[in-house]
Design an enzyme around this catalytic site. Sequence first.
Site, mmCIF file in Angstrom:
data_model
loop_
_atom_site.group_PDB
_atom_site.id
_atom_site.type_symbol
_atom_site.label_atom_id
_atom_site.label_comp_id
_atom_site.label_asym_id
_atom_site.label_seq_id
_atom_site.Cartn_x
_atom_site.Cartn_y
_atom_site.Cartn_z
ATOM 1 N N ASP A 169 0.855 -1.185 0.000
ATOM 2 C CA ASP A 169 0.000 0.000 0.000
ATOM 3 C C ASP A 169 0.890 1.233 0.000
ATOM 4 O O ASP A 169 2.004 1.207 0.542
ATOM 5 C CB ASP A 169 -0.907 0.009 1.232
ATOM 6 N N ILE A 172 0.108 8.969 1.696
ATOM 7 C CA ILE A 172 0.786 10.141 2.235
ATOM 8 C C ILE A 172 0.381 10.310 3.694
ATOM 9 O O ILE A 172 -0.815 10.296 4.018
ATOM 10 C CB ILE A 172 0.444 11.407 1.431
ATOM 11 N N HIS A 173 1.352 10.477 4.583
ATOM 12 C CA HIS A 173 1.091 10.638 6.013
ATOM 13 C C HIS A 173 1.876 11.822 6.561
ATOM 14 O O HIS A 173 2.798 12.337 5.912
ATOM 15 C CB HIS A 173 1.484 9.361 6.771
ATOM 16 N N ARG A 174 1.512 12.237 7.772
ATOM 17 C CA ARG A 174 2.187 13.345 8.454
ATOM 18 C C ARG A 174 3.476 12.825 9.084
ATOM 19 O O ARG A 174 3.433 11.991 9.994
ATOM 20 C CB ARG A 174 1.259 13.929 9.519
ATOM 21 N N GLU A 236 -2.293 0.881 -4.825
ATOM 22 C CA GLU A 236 -2.626 2.098 -5.566
ATOM 23 C C GLU A 236 -1.619 2.441 -6.658
ATOM 24 O O GLU A 236 -1.928 3.247 -7.553
ATOM 25 C CB GLU A 236 -2.766 3.283 -4.604
ATOM 26 N N GLU A 292 -3.258 21.708 8.706
ATOM 27 C CA GLU A 292 -3.884 20.596 7.995
ATOM 28 C C GLU A 292 -4.884 21.123 6.968
ATOM 29 O O GLU A 292 -5.220 22.309 6.940
ATOM 30 C CB GLU A 292 -4.581 19.668 8.990
#
Length: 497
Positions: A169, A172-174, A236, A292
Amino acid sequence: MKKTTSIEVNDLRTAIEVVQAMPKQYHETNVEIDPKDDLAGVYRYIGAGGTVMRPTQVGPAVMFNNIKGYPSSRILVGLIASRERVATMLGAPVKELSKFMGKAVKNTIDPVMVDQSKALCQEIVYKATDPDFDLRKILPAPTNTPQDAGPFFCEGLVLGSDPETGHTDVTIHRLCVQSKYEISIFFALGRHIDIFRQKAEQAGKPLPVTINMGLDPAITIGSCFEAPTTPFGFDELKVAGGLRGKPIELVNAVTINQKSIARAEIVIEAEILPNVRVREDQNTNTGYAMPEFPGYTGPANPSLPLMKVKAITMRKNAIMQTLVGPGEEHVNLAGIPTEASIFNTIDAGIPGFLQNVYAHPSGGGKFLAILQVKKRSQADQGRERQAALMALGVYSELKQVILVDEDVDPFDTDDVLWAMTTRYQGDISTIFIPGVRCHQLDPSQDPAFDPKILGHGISTKTIFDCTVPYHLKSSFVRAQFKEVDPTPYMPEWMKNK
């Protein structure tokens, strides 16, 4: 799929070539910029857009070639912060992006492995075993505001695999830099890589991941599809293959058992450690994380998983790519896949009824969708609300849906508000669906806002039906003007349209 450029895009650099050929869509500067607060502060005015506090605008992508403290680095911001740029880089008509993306989801192509000798992302390698290794000195991770918990990698695509099945997988993450070899990671609820992490943690093992930065925009945007369009176990990267009509190239990482995107500008190889947590703002004590997509600076998380960096690999003269959190770039990253998911689902259930979808910037690409529909007969009356329910069902983070007729441009906010003003009555045209899970970053979705809200991230979802009842359509015909070509009267102005 129709091509709108002769340049074959296969990485970030060829994508930049496409944008450079577009009038007023790309700018480079050699003036020194500090990645701490200043870069985002400058781009806020130039091209951030989205839910950024005004004044802001949608402007060109900007390459900063002179980064304070990093003489060999450069930072690109805002590449995807324009639907026109996205459409051109993908080779799609600008108002057909949702349909174009929807076709790619139906025609995916699996990624392929390449030999490390062909991997551009590994031209330069820094290993954490080097006693002088310090990721803070190698990569200029920016801060967006003085309140940020620390430097963040804002456009890093995390690639991980299910430790039980091997399914891959990308998301996009922080990502907040915590030390010379540590990065914290924030997972929104239900993210697939977090499920992988939990499985590995239950087995007492670290989860190997790569953080891929500076990518072909097809990869970045394709990664932002979510369930149920891309269910658990769906890779993806196959969507990006569908967008490009050829497979995305992967390569084995240098120090961990994981894959990297072979044409990435920069790759961080790391392991998410089991049973280790860290306070996100432990180095700054600001109490905040970073801006955010809803437009607010979220609170620092008190307990986040921690990853230990094993290596950094990169191309020669690598480009660090970043975004301004609440800006138009996030809108397009999240919103265009949202539009495609909604379009595919509704068109399959009610063929020919939905004309277009727009994930509006005011919702950060996630919270607000405008659906343009066409009632073809009395039998279609009521289907507009069914379509809205389907949209809410296919994209769980969607909060509000505005329905408009085929003569209203969903991409023109003035036109949408005109429809709301002249084709909407609040007491009969509004549908409330209370107590539904939405997104934890919306501060209004909390019992502190209203005690009737049962938990943080639960919302009342709302449908605004701004369509004309079918039997009254003849009474709501807009003024019809004569079709006249204005080009002879204003040729230069029309050339730029």
